[in-house]
Enzyme design. Structure first.
Site, short mmCIF file in Angstrom:
data_model
loop_
_atom_site.label_atom_id
_atom_site.label_comp_id
_atom_site.label_asym_id
_atom_site.label_seq_id
_atom_site.Cartn_x
_atom_site.Cartn_y
_atom_site.Cartn_z
N LYS A 93 15.86 -50.11 -19.16
CA LYS A 93 15.80 -51.36 -18.33
C LYS A 93 14.35 -52.15 -18.96
CE LYS A 93 11.99 -49.94 -15.93
NZ LYS A 93 10.64 -50.60 -16.07
N ASP B 182 11.36 -45.64 -10.06
CA ASP B 182 12.38 -46.67 -10.87
C ASP B 182 13.76 -45.83 -10.94
OD1 ASP B 182 11.36 -45.44 -12.82
OD2 ASP B 182 10.91 -47.10 -14.01
#
Length: 269
Positions: A8, A132
Site C-alpha cells: 500500500k 496497519d
C-alpha cells in the site's frame, strides 16, 4: 493455496498526537498498489514457515504470518499448514509488506478451511498483529485514523493512473521515523484536500516524516524531485519511508532512470 499480498501507499500522512499508550494518532489515505509478495499455504502434518527472496531479519517464529496462524489456531480447529513466503516487497519501506502478509494469511486460512470467520473478527485478528494489518483485510482505498487501524470509506479513485515506486534500499525503522516528528493537528482535513484535482495535491497533501528524514537521507528528496521532473502529478514518500512514489496521468517507464534502486511501476486500480 497461493495468494499475492500486495503493498500500500500513504497519500498524505499527518501525525496528529502522541497517545498515552506510546503510539501516535495519525490521519492518512491508504491506497493498495500492485507490488506484491507470493504466499503459499498448504495443509501439512506439522506447522512450518519458510521464506525466500528478500531476507527477513529475526526469528521465523516471530514472523507475522506465524503469529497469525498461531493466534487463529487457538480459536479454531484446523490442520497444521506449511507456509512459504516469497518476499519481494522491500522491508522497512513504508509499504506495509509484512502487515499485508499477515492479513493475507488470515484470509487464506479462513478460505482454505472454510472457517467462515466474520469480517469484523478478521479485522480484530489483524489489529492485534499490527496497526496497519487491518487495512489489507478489505484491501481498498480508505481514510484511516487513530493508530492507522480505524477506517472510513473515501471516494478517491485513481483507476488507470500510473504509479512509479522507487526504494533506495534504506531501512528506516518506525522508531527512527517517529523520533524526528513533532505531532500537530492539521489545519485542513486530509479528506477535503484529496477532493481537489491531483495536480493540486503537491502544495497541501504532505507526509510529516519527510521534514525530518529528507535532511538525514538526501537521496529521498532527490528521488521525489526527479519524479516531479519526469512529469509526476503528485509525488511523496510512503509511510515512514523509505519508498517514494510518483503518480502519472499515463504510462511512464522510468526503469532506466532508477535502475540502481528497487522499483515497481504499473497501473493503479
Amino acid at each position: 493455496m497461493v495468494v499475492f499480498p500486495n503493498a500500500k501507499i500513504n497519500i498524505g500522512l499527518n501525525i496528529i498526537e502522541k497517545r498515552k499508550d506510546g503510539f501516535h494518532n495519525i490521519e492518512s489515505c491508504f491506497y493498495p498498489v500492485g507490488w506484491s509478495d507470493a504466499l503459499e499455504i498448504l495443509p501439512a502434518d506439522i506447522f512450518s514457515f519458510q521464506s525466500d527472496g528478500i531476507d527477513i531479519p529475526g526469528n521465523p517464529a516471530s514472523n507475522l504470518c506465524t503469529k497469525a496462524y498461531k493466534m487463529m489456531s487457538t480459536d479454531y480447529e484446523f490442520d497444521p499448514v506449511s507456509i512459504h513466503l516469497l518476499k519481494a516487497v522491500p522491508i522497512g519501506a513504508g509499504l506495509g509488506g509484512g502487515s499485508s502478509d499477515a492479513a493475507f494469511t488470515i484470509k487464506a486460512l479462513n478460505e482454505l478451511f472454510g472457517l467462515e470467520i466474520s469480517l469484523e473478527k478478521q479485522l480484530d485478528y489483524a489489529r492485534r498483529l499490527g496497526s496497519d494489518c487491518a487495512f489489507f483485510i478489505e484491501n481498498k482505498p480508505v481514510y484511516c485514523f487513530e493508530k492507522g487501524d480505524r477506517f472510513e470509506e473515501i471516494s478517491l479513485k485513481l483507476t488507470e493512473k500510473w504509479i512509479v515506486m522507487v526504494n533506495p534500499e534504506l531501512h528506516i525503522s518506525t522508531a527512527e521515523a517517529y523520533a524526528g516528528v513533532q505531532p500537530l493537528k492539521s489545519e485542513i482535513d486530509l479528506r477535503e484536500l484529496l477532493k481537489a484535482p491531483i495536480e493540486n495535491w503537491r502544495n497541501g497533501v504532505k507526509n510529516d516524516f519527510e521534514k525530518s528524514l529528507f535532511p538525514k537521507y538526501p537521496v529521498l528528496k532527490e528521488i521525489k524531485e526527479r519524479l516531479y521532473n519526469e512529469g509526476a502529478k503528485y509525488a511523496a514518500m510512503s509511510g515512514s519511508g523509505s519508498t517514494l512514489f510518483g503518480i502519472f496521468d499515463k504510462e511512464t517507464d522510468l526503469s532506466d532512470i532508477f535502475n540502481q534502486y528497487k522499483r515497481w511501476q504499473g497501473y493503479l486500480k
